[in-house]
Design a protein around this motif. Structure first.
Motif, mmCIF file in Angstrom:
data_model
loop_
_atom_site.group_PDB
_atom_site.id
_atom_site.type_symbol
_atom_site.label_atom_id
_atom_site.label_comp_id
_atom_site.label_asym_id
_atom_site.label_seq_id
_atom_site.Cartn_x
_atom_site.Cartn_y
_atom_site.Cartn_z
ATOM 1 N N ALA A 136 0.831 -1.202 0.000
ATOM 2 C CA ALA A 136 0.000 0.000 0.000
ATOM 3 C C ALA A 136 0.867 1.255 0.000
ATOM 4 O O ALA A 136 0.592 2.223 -0.716
ATOM 5 N N GLU A 137 1.928 1.240 0.791
ATOM 6 C CA GLU A 137 2.848 2.381 0.810
ATOM 7 C C GLU A 137 3.437 2.617 -0.576
ATOM 8 O O GLU A 137 3.501 3.762 -1.050
ATOM 9 N N LEU A 138 3.867 1.551 -1.239
ATOM 10 C CA LEU A 138 4.476 1.682 -2.552
ATOM 11 C C LEU A 138 3.494 2.275 -3.553
ATOM 12 O O LEU A 138 3.860 3.109 -4.381
ATOM 13 N N ALA A 139 2.229 1.845 -3.490
ATOM 14 C CA ALA A 139 1.229 2.364 -4.421
ATOM 15 C C ALA A 139 1.015 3.865 -4.224
ATOM 16 O O ALA A 139 0.923 4.624 -5.198
ATOM 17 N N VAL A 140 0.926 4.290 -2.979
ATOM 18 C CA VAL A 140 0.768 5.721 -2.696
ATOM 19 C C VAL A 140 1.972 6.493 -3.225
ATOM 20 O O VAL A 140 1.834 7.550 -3.858
ATOM 21 N N ARG A 141 3.155 5.958 -3.008
ATOM 22 C CA ARG A 141 4.362 6.631 -3.478
ATOM 23 C C ARG A 141 4.419 6.669 -5.003
ATOM 24 O O ARG A 141 4.975 7.610 -5.589
ATOM 25 N N ALA A 142 3.851 5.668 -5.658
ATOM 26 C CA ALA A 142 3.824 5.668 -7.118
ATOM 27 C C ALA A 142 2.959 6.819 -7.642
ATOM 28 O O ALA A 142 3.311 7.482 -8.624
ATOM 29 N N VAL A 143 1.824 7.059 -6.998
ATOM 30 C CA VAL A 143 0.976 8.180 -7.411
ATOM 31 C C VAL A 143 1.696 9.507 -7.155
ATOM 32 O O VAL A 143 1.658 10.427 -7.983
ATOM 33 N N ALA A 174 13.562 12.719 -6.822
ATOM 34 C CA ALA A 174 13.784 13.530 -5.632
ATOM 35 C C ALA A 174 12.507 14.258 -5.211
ATOM 36 O O ALA A 174 12.193 14.350 -4.018
ATOM 37 N N ALA A 175 11.765 14.774 -6.184
ATOM 38 C CA ALA A 175 10.519 15.474 -5.859
ATOM 39 C C ALA A 175 9.500 14.523 -5.258
ATOM 40 O O ALA A 175 8.777 14.882 -4.316
ATOM 41 N N ALA A 176 9.438 13.302 -5.782
ATOM 42 C CA ALA A 176 8.504 12.315 -5.243
ATOM 43 C C ALA A 176 8.836 11.976 -3.797
ATOM 44 O O ALA A 176 7.946 11.851 -2.949
ATOM 45 N N ALA A 177 10.132 11.833 -3.485
ATOM 46 C CA ALA A 177 10.538 11.557 -2.113
ATOM 47 C C ALA A 177 10.164 12.715 -1.197
ATOM 48 O O ALA A 177 9.736 12.522 -0.053
ATOM 49 N N GLY A 178 10.308 13.939 -1.701
ATOM 50 C CA GLY A 178 9.935 15.101 -0.914
ATOM 51 C C GLY A 178 8.441 15.154 -0.630
ATOM 52 O O GLY A 178 8.017 15.471 0.484
ATOM 53 N N LEU A 179 7.620 14.859 -1.644
ATOM 54 C CA LEU A 179 6.173 14.819 -1.447
ATOM 55 C C LEU A 179 5.788 13.750 -0.425
ATOM 56 O O LEU A 179 4.926 13.975 0.431
ATOM 57 N N ALA A 180 6.430 12.582 -0.520
ATOM 58 C CA ALA A 180 6.135 11.514 0.431
ATOM 59 C C ALA A 180 6.524 11.923 1.845
ATOM 60 O O ALA A 180 5.821 11.609 2.811
ATOM 61 N N GLY A 181 7.649 12.643 1.978
ATOM 62 C CA GLY A 181 8.053 13.119 3.296
ATOM 63 C C GLY A 181 7.039 14.072 3.891
ATOM 64 O O GLY A 181 6.750 14.030 5.092
ATOM 65 N N ALA A 182 6.474 14.959 3.056
ATOM 66 C CA ALA A 182 5.442 15.874 3.539
ATOM 67 C C ALA A 182 4.196 15.111 3.974
ATOM 68 O O ALA A 182 3.556 15.449 4.981
ATOM 69 N N LEU A 183 3.856 14.058 3.230
ATOM 70 C CA LEU A 183 2.704 13.234 3.570
ATOM 71 C C LEU A 183 2.924 12.531 4.906
ATOM 72 O O LEU A 183 2.015 12.469 5.753
ATOM 73 N N VAL A 184 4.129 12.017 5.107
ATOM 74 C CA VAL A 184 4.464 11.326 6.357
ATOM 75 C C VAL A 184 4.379 12.282 7.541
ATOM 76 O O VAL A 184 3.811 11.953 8.596
ATOM 77 N N ALA A 185 4.949 13.487 7.386
ATOM 78 C CA ALA A 185 4.939 14.449 8.482
ATOM 79 C C ALA A 185 3.526 14.852 8.869
ATOM 80 O O ALA A 185 3.228 15.082 10.048
ATOM 81 N N ALA A 186 2.630 14.920 7.880
ATOM 82 C CA ALA A 186 1.266 15.379 8.146
ATOM 83 C C ALA A 186 0.350 14.267 8.638
ATOM 84 O O ALA A 186 -0.512 14.510 9.496
ATOM 85 N N TYR A 187 0.518 13.044 8.113
ATOM 86 C CA TYR A 187 -0.467 11.997 8.379
ATOM 87 C C TYR A 187 0.122 10.702 8.938
ATOM 88 O O TYR A 187 -0.628 9.797 9.312
ATOM 89 N N GLY A 188 1.446 10.579 8.998
ATOM 90 C CA GLY A 188 2.036 9.369 9.526
ATOM 91 C C GLY A 188 1.918 9.294 11.039
ATOM 92 O O GLY A 188 1.861 10.309 11.730
#
Length: 492
Positions: A332-339, A347-361
């Motif tokens: 499930a994590e991989l699928a979200v990161r793919a979107v 690098a931008a995708a990793a940054g977006l995922a980091g923002a998602l983690v900080a807000a909702y993880g």
């Protein structure tokens, strides 16, 4: 992928005589004169052909009354490449058993996940592996018990239940049958250094076996470039890096640390790993998820033989022996990161995922180095605003739709998911196209035969190779590995 043609017994015996490690995990052999079973590369004196019996799984050898060899530790052999990449019932069942589904949900739960009756699952596994789901799960429990006995200071009674046994008596009987030793005797045997304060304090040290050469530099580099802040980190210089990440597991949480082997290490087909788990019952599931992430059950010999037959790919294959196709620790994590990675750089995708983690993880009880959170669960993201990501509205809608489908089971990405059904379900969601579905299929579902013709890195690699998308058909059934070669070849 369909079942490969079975090896003839004479061919198997030749592999045993030559101690060929390429076949470790592909089959096991029992020796009637000693009552033990081994992996093909066992260093012991080769037994007479008349005394050898062959088995497709460790569980089948155990069920036939053979005990595990103390020299080659056949229970620790890398998994069969066939069972881990096949898309049929047997392959899906083996991945689910490895993830501990039988221990948690029973054979009935396994059958329900596969969409077959318990009787059908038992019959198919017995036909192909020589043992049913209960025996296969029992073999895995015994292996888990040995690891805990020899690497932790946990009380033996706690180990029995942590390994998945229903009772201490069942635990004692199984350990004696498989290892010809009592649990106390097995604990006293030479092994890895034991953690003095138990599994929770220092973690469980492991050696995760793999088959043949392993392109560790490329794998660790691939993961480092995509590391999500808060959930993953890669420490140290190339040639000595440590990959660390948080894990959400069936009974609790964990932190996995995997160490890149030194380039000049001459022996040992394994990666060093340490697992710190809040609940030791998660050991088997955590090990299997790390193995999938690092693609440790691949057959690099088969991949290299096929891809190397193409004159254009041959130099790439020779330059990077043992190149792997990294999977995912959580589908499930991989699928979200793919979107999140659609139409943006790595690098931008990793940054977006980091923002998602900080807000909702979910935050860890206490930060551990750079690890602070678990990746957000689908149920949380399905109702989230996602404004923190700064993504366009359509991309946020796609992410919420995917999360909702993962949360309610409309899209399944567990180890036993049907790849074709999952691909169709993904493509039916808004904002999910061929690239995203293919990337998820390759990494979350471990499909070795995915090609992404619209991927920018693939196009660059093809151009550098003087090839086109149509040429990829000749690379079946290992197009995922060819894709990784192209990514490396076409990179600046």
């Amino acid at each position: 992928m369909t079942a490969p043609a079975p090896l003839l017994d004479d061919t198997r015996y030749q592999a045993v005589r030559s101690r060929d490690a390429r076949f470790d995990g592909e089959f096991f052999f029992g020796v009637t004169s000693t009552g033990i079973y081994c992996r093909p590369s066992c260093p012991a004196v080769t037994p007479k052909r008349a005394n050898v019996r062959f088995y497709p799984s460790a569980a089948a050898a155990q069920q036939a009354g053979f005990r595990a060899c103390r020299r080659c530790r056949p229970d620790a052999a890398p998994g069969s490449a066939a069972w881990n990449v096949r898309a049929d019932l047997a392959g899906r069942a083996m991945r689910l058993i490895g993830d501990g589904v039988v221990d948690r949900e029973g054979v009935a739960g396994l059958a329900t996940r596969l969409g077959y009756s318990s009787r059908q699952v038992h019959r198919r596994l017995t036909e192909e592996l020589g043992a049913g789901p209960v025996a296969l799960a029992r073999a895995q429990r015994a292996h888990t018990a040995r690891i805990l006995l020899q690497t932790t200071g946990m009380p033996i009674t706690e180990i029995a239940f942590a390994a998945g046994f229903a009772s201490v008596r069942q635990f004692n009987d199984t350990v004696r049958a498989v290892y010809d030793r009592t649990p106390s005797e097995l604990r006293a045997a030479p092994a890895h250094r034991r953690a003095p304060d138990g599994a929770a304090a220092a973690g469980i040290p492991l050696r995760l076996a793999h088959r043949g050469p392993y392109a560790a530099g490329q794998v660790f580099g691939f993961l480092a470039r995509r590391a999500v802040p808060g959930v993953e980190e890669v420490l140290g210089p190339p040639g000595g890096r440590t990959y660390r990440r948080t894990l959400l597991l069936p009974y609790g949480t964990g932190i996995a640390e995997v160490t890149e082997p030194a380039p000049d290490r001459e022996t040992g087909n394994w990666l060093g790993c340490r697992l710190r788990l809040t609940d030791p019952r998660d050991l088997s599931a955590a090990v299997q998820r790390v193995r999938r992430l690092f693609d440790l059950d691949a057959d690099p010999y088969a991949v290299a033989e096929h891809l190397g037959a193409d004159s254009r790919l041959r130099p790439l294959v020779a330059a990077r022996p043992g190149l792997r196709s990294p999977g995912a620790a959580d589908g499930a994590e991989l699928a979200v990161r793919a979107v999140l990675g659609q139409q943006v750089s790595v690098a931008a995708a990793a940054g977006l995922a980091g923002a998602l983690v900080a807000a909702y993880g979910k935050p860890l009880a206490a930060p551990d180095g750079g690890l602070t959170h678990l990746f957000p669960e689908p149920g949380v993201l399905a109702g989230a605003g996602l404004e923190e990501t700064g993504m366009p509205q359509r991309r946020r809608d796609a992410l919420r739709a995917l999360a909702a489908a993962l949360a309610d089971g409309a899209v399944r990405l567990d180890p036993g998911a049907d790849r074709e059904e999952t691909t169709r379900a993904l493509l039916a969601l808004p904002g999910i196209g061929e690239w995203t579905a293919g990337y998820v299929r390759m990494r979350a579902l471990g499909d070795p035969d995915v090609f992404l013709p619209t991927d920018a890195g693939a196009r660059h690699g093809l151009a550098a190779l003087g090839a086109g998308p149509a040429d990829a058909d000749a690379w079946r059934p290992w197009r995922s590995y060819a894709l990784h070669h192209l990514w490396h070849h076409g990179a600046p």
